[in-house]
Design an enzyme around this catalytic site. Structure first.
Site, mmCIF file in Angstrom:
data_model
loop_
_atom_site.group_PDB
_atom_site.id
_atom_site.type_symbol
_atom_site.label_atom_id
_atom_site.label_comp_id
_atom_site.label_asym_id
_atom_site.label_seq_id
_atom_site.Cartn_x
_atom_site.Cartn_y
_atom_site.Cartn_z
ATOM 1 N N ASP A 1 73.882 68.395 98.293
ATOM 2 C CA ASP A 1 74.835 67.204 98.645
ATOM 3 C C ASP A 1 74.860 67.129 100.045
ATOM 4 O O ASP A 1 74.952 68.087 100.838
ATOM 5 C CB ASP A 1 76.240 67.869 98.326
ATOM 6 C CG ASP A 1 77.129 66.884 98.050
ATOM 7 O OD1 ASP A 1 77.336 65.887 98.788
ATOM 8 O OD2 ASP A 1 78.080 66.727 96.935
ATOM 9 N N GLU B 1 76.955 57.820 97.193
ATOM 10 C CA GLU B 1 78.296 57.823 96.828
ATOM 11 C C GLU B 1 78.682 56.296 97.456
ATOM 12 O O GLU B 1 78.935 56.080 98.674
ATOM 13 C CB GLU B 1 79.088 58.760 97.245
ATOM 14 C CG GLU B 1 80.641 58.528 96.820
ATOM 15 C CD GLU B 1 81.419 59.578 97.608
ATOM 16 O OE1 GLU B 1 82.475 60.220 97.209
ATOM 17 O OE2 GLU B 1 81.310 59.927 98.550
ATOM 18 N N HIS C 1 83.678 66.055 91.169
ATOM 19 C CA HIS C 1 84.483 67.009 91.702
ATOM 20 C C HIS C 1 85.887 66.409 92.385
ATOM 21 O O HIS C 1 86.736 66.985 92.923
ATOM 22 C CB HIS C 1 83.769 67.580 92.921
ATOM 23 C CG HIS C 1 83.297 66.792 93.958
ATOM 24 N ND1 HIS C 1 82.420 65.883 93.607
ATOM 25 C CD2 HIS C 1 83.812 66.680 95.259
ATOM 26 C CE1 HIS C 1 82.150 65.017 94.783
ATOM 27 N NE2 HIS C 1 82.698 65.694 95.772
ATOM 28 N N ASP C 2 85.780 64.869 92.224
ATOM 29 C CA ASP C 2 86.979 64.247 92.800
ATOM 30 C C ASP C 2 88.087 63.685 91.979
ATOM 31 O O ASP C 2 88.618 62.802 92.431
ATOM 32 C CB ASP C 2 86.562 63.126 94.030
ATOM 33 C CG ASP C 2 85.720 63.646 95.314
ATOM 34 O OD1 ASP C 2 86.488 64.831 95.506
ATOM 35 O OD2 ASP C 2 84.987 63.135 95.816
ATOM 36 N N ASP D 1 76.652 61.731 100.242
ATOM 37 C CA ASP D 1 77.954 61.614 100.575
ATOM 38 C C ASP D 1 78.427 60.194 101.110
ATOM 39 O O ASP D 1 77.671 60.059 102.346
ATOM 40 C CB ASP D 1 78.947 62.700 101.063
ATOM 41 C CG ASP D 1 80.244 62.558 101.254
ATOM 42 O OD1 ASP D 1 80.777 62.528 100.124
ATOM 43 O OD2 ASP D 1 80.737 62.743 102.177
#
Length: 610
Positions: free
Chosen positions: A110, A274, A351-352, A217
Site C-alpha cells: 500500500d 484508489e 478496510h474502509d 492511496d
C-alpha cells in the site's frame, strides 16, 4: 508457476497476469499475531501464505506497514524505508515476497504518497523555517484576517475527518494543508524535487526488493487547484465546506500519474489506484486506458459507497437503497470497459467499509447469514475484471455486534464524525450517526481475523491483549468451515476455481443485466469466447441468477435467458447445497445459481487456457 502459469496461457496472448488474478487484501494489524502482543504482524501473515494459496489467491495486497505513529493506522507514514516495529522488519517483507514467489504468487504494498506523517523527516524540515529547502515540499499558506483582526484558515475547505483542511503552525506563522487528519500534511506534487524523492524513496526502494507493485492511496488527489479559493457553501451550519472539486482530478493529475507509470514500467509492476469522487466512466477511462500508460486499474467506489450519506458531514447518516440501484451500478462499472482498452476491478469489501454480508446480505440468523454470504460470493466471482477479496470475506465475517457501545470504535474517522454529531447537540443527528456507524464504519472490517473457535479466535492468545475487541460468534472461522462443503469458505474455494477455469466467460466476458427493475432477484448473462479444437472461436454463455431476499422467489425462464434449448442448459453451481434442476421453478431464500449453455465435461478440452 501454479496459477500464474495458467493465467499467462489464456486466449488473447499478451494479457498481463493481473487481469485474471485474484487479489487478497490483508489488514496486517488484524490478520494474525505471531508473538502474542495483540497486534498482527508479518510473521503471522507468512504463516498463513499456504492458506491463501489453497484458497486460490494469486496476489497479496498488504495494507500499510511502514514506520508510522499510527494516527490513521499507517496511512500517516513517518519513514517509507522502515517497517513499523510491531509488524516486523524489512527482512520479514523480503521473506514474504520470496515465499509468495516460490508459490507462484505475488505481493503488492500500500503506497501512501498524497501525504506523510507530521513526524516524517521531510515535514520536520519543511516546518523548521520558511527558508527551508523543503518548505515547498508541503502546502503552506498565510492566514486570512477578518475586519475584527481574527485569524482564519486560507480557505473554507472541510477535511475528510471533519473540521478544516488547514492547521496553524505557530513556529512559522502559516497554515499547512491536510485533506485528512492534522497529523497527515499533504505533499506538494507541484514541486518536481519532491516528486522525484517520492519516486525514489517510496517506489523504487521497494521495487528493487522484489515487490510486484502497489495499491496507490488517494491516487487522484495529488494535483490540487492552485488558486486556493473558497468552496461554495453547501452546509450553512458549518464554517467548513465540502470541496472535493478543489483537489480531485486536478489540472496536472494525468501528468503526475504518467510519471508514476514511468517509474513502475521497468519493473513490470502492477498499479491499482484508489480513485474517489469520479462517478462518471468518462472520467475514469483516461486513468486505465492501456494506451494512456497511467494506471493498470482503479477502485471506483459507487457500489461500495451505497448506503453512505454525503461524503463529508452526512457520511454516516445511513441511506437505505433498493436492489435495483445495486444492480444498475454494478452493470455500469461492468460495461464501461466494453469496446475500450481499459480495465475494471471487482470488490465489495475493503478496510474502509462495513462488512458486505452485513450491508448487502442478511446476518439476522445463521441460516440467512450463510446463504447470503455465499450469494455475495457468487455475485463477486462471476463479474468481469480483476477480483479483490478482503480478509475474512471468504468466511463471511460480519460487523461488530450492535450491543457494543461507541467506545469500541477506534478509527479516527468514526471518532471524529461521532464527536462532531455530539457537538451539534442535535439528538436526531446523534442517533442517526450512531446507527450509520453500526452499518458503515471502517472499524467493522478491522476486527481480528477469525482462525478458530476459541475465545481469541486464533488471532492472539489473550483477548485482553488484542488491539481491538474480539467478538464471540460461533461458526465464523476458518477452522469451523474448512472441509464443510456447505460452508462459505468452501464455496469461495469452489467459485474461485470455477472463475479461473472459465475465465473467458467470467473474467473477460461481457455483462448483460436482465429484469432491471426486479427488487427481489438479480440476473445477468455473461458471454465469452474460447478457441475450439478446430481453431475457431466458440461462444460460452452463463446465466447468473440470485435471490436477494429471505423469501422464496420465482426462477426465470433459464433457457430463454440463455437463448438455447432446455436440453442444452447445464447447472454449473448453486449456493443451495442441492443440485436443483430446470423444473425447480423457485429460488430459496438468498439462493444463487449459475447456468450455462455448454457441456461442462467438454468445456475444458475445448479451451486453450487449460
Amino acid at each position: 508457476m501454479g496459477s500464474i502459469a495458467v493465467q499467462e496461457e489464456t486466449i488473447g496472448e499478451g494479457r498481463p497476469w493481473w487481469k485474471a488474478a485474484t487479489f487478497y487484501q490483508v489488514y496486517p494489524a488484524s490478520f494474525k499475531d505471531s508473538n502474542d502482543d495483540g497486534w498482527g504482524d508479518l510473521p503471522g501473515l507468512l504463516s498463513k501464505v499456504d492458506y491463501l494459496h489453497a484458497l486460490g489467491v494469486d496476489c497479496i495486497w498488504v495494507s500499510p506497514i511502514f514506520e508510522s505513529p499510527q494516527k490513521d493506522m499507517g496511512y500517516d507514514v513517518s519513514d517509507y524505508q522502515k517497517i513499523y516495529a510491531p509488524y516486523g522488519s524489512i527482512e520479514d517483507v523480503d521473506t514474504l515476497v520470496a515465499a509468495c514467489h516460490d508459490r507462484g504468487m505475488r505481493v503488492i504494498l500500500d503506497l501512501v504518497v498524497n501525504h506523510t506523517s507530521i513526524e516524517h523527516a521531510w515535514f520536520q524540515e519543511s516546518r523548521s523555517s520558511k527558508d527551508s529547502p523543503k518548505r515547498d515540499w508541503y502546502i503552506w499558506k498565510p492566514a486570512r484576517y477578518d475586519s475584527n483582526g481574527l485569524r482564519h484558515p486560507p480557505t473554507n475547505w472541510r477535511g475528510y475527518f471533519a473540521g478544516s483542511t488547514w492547521t496553524w503552525d505557530e513556529h512559522t506563522q502559516e497554515y499547512y494543508l491536510h485533506l485528512y487528519a492534522p497529523e497527515q500534511p499533504d505533499l506538494n506534487w507541484e514541486n518536481k524535487e519532491c516528486r522525484e524523492a517520492i519516486y525514489e524513496d517510496t517506489m523504487r526502494f521497494w521495487l528493487r526488493r522484489g515487490v510486484d507493485g502497489f495499491r496507490i492511496d488517494t491516487v487522484n488527489k495529488y494535483s490540487k487547484r492552485t488558486e486556493y479559493v473558497d468552496a461554495t457553501i453547501t452546509d450553512p451550519f458549518s464554517p467548513y465546506q465540502a470541496a472535493p472539486e478543489m483537489w480531485c482530478n486536478g489540472p496536472r493529475i494525468h501528468e503526475f500519474i504518467r510519471e508514476i507509470n514511468q517509474v513502475l514500467a521497468p519493473y513490470s509492476a502492477v498499479s491499482v489506484g484508489e480513485l474517489s469522487n469520479t462517478p462518471d466512466p468518462k472520467g475514469v477511462l483516461p486513468y486505465v486506458s492501456a494506451k494512456a500508460k497511467e494506471l493498470d486499474m482503479v477502485f471506483e467506489f459507487s457500489v461500495i459507497r451505497l448506503g453512505n450519506g454525503d461524503l463529508f458531514s452526512g457520511k454516516y447518516i445511513y441511506k437505505p437503497f433498493p436492489l435495483s440501484q445495486l444492480k444498475s451500478l454494478t452493470e455500469k462499472w461492468q460495461c464501461f470497459i466494453e469496446g475500450t482498452d481499459g480495465w475494471t476491478t471487482v470488490f465489495c469489501e475493503n478496510h474502509d467499509n462495513g462488512r458486505a454480508v452485513s450491508r448487502f446480505g442478511d446476518p439476522s440468523t445463521p441460516e440467512l447469514w450463510r446463504a447470503s454470504a455465499k450469494t455475495i460470493a457468487l455475485w463477486q466471482t462471476t463479474l468481469s475484471g480483476t477480483l479483490f477479496l478482503y480478509q475474512g470475506q471468504e468466511i463471511g465475517m460480519t460487523n461488530m455486534p450492535t450491543s457494543w457501545d461507541i467506545t469500541h470504535y477506534k478509527d479516527v474517522e468514526a471518532v471524529s464524525f461521532f464527536a462532531e454529531a455530539m457537538a451539534s447537540g442535535d439528538e436526531e443527528r446523534i442517533r442517526k450517526t450512531r446507527h450509520g456507524l453500526g452499518i458503515l464504519a471502517r472499524d467493522h472490517a478491522r476486527l481480528p481475523f477469525r482462525w478458530n473457535e476459541d475465545e481469541n479466535v486464533g488471532f492472539t492468545t489473550d483477548e485482553t491483549n488484542s488491539w481491538m475487541r474480539i467478538p464471540q460468534e460461533r461458526g465464523i472461522s476458518v477452522e469451523s468451515q474448512s472441509g464443510d462443503e456447505q460452508s462459505v469458505l468452501e464455496f469461495y474455494r469452489r467459485t474461485l476455481a470455477l472463475r479461473q477455469e472459465h475465465q473467458e466467460t467470467f473474467v473477460f466476458g461481457t455483462h448483460q443485466l436482465l429484469d432491471r427493475e426486479n427488487e427481489s432477484t438479480w440476473a445477468y448473462v455473461k458471454e465469452g469466447f474460447v478457441v475450439g479444437r478446430d481453431g475457431t472461436e466458440v461462444r460460452r454463455r452463463a446465466l447468473v441468477v440470485m435471490n436477494f431476499t429471505a423469501k422464496m422467489a420465482p426462477l426465470m425462464d433459464v433457457s430463454r435467458a440463455l437463448g438455447c434449448a432446455r436440453d442444452e442448459v447445464r447447472l454449473m453451481v448453486t449456493t443451495g447445497g442441492k443440485e436443483e434442476g430446470l423444473d425447480d421453478g423457485a429460488l430459496s431464500a438468498w439462493e444463487g445459481r449459475v447456468y450455462c449453455d455448454f457441456d461442462l465435461d467438454m468445456a475444458t478440452s475445448d479451451s486453450r487456457h487449460l
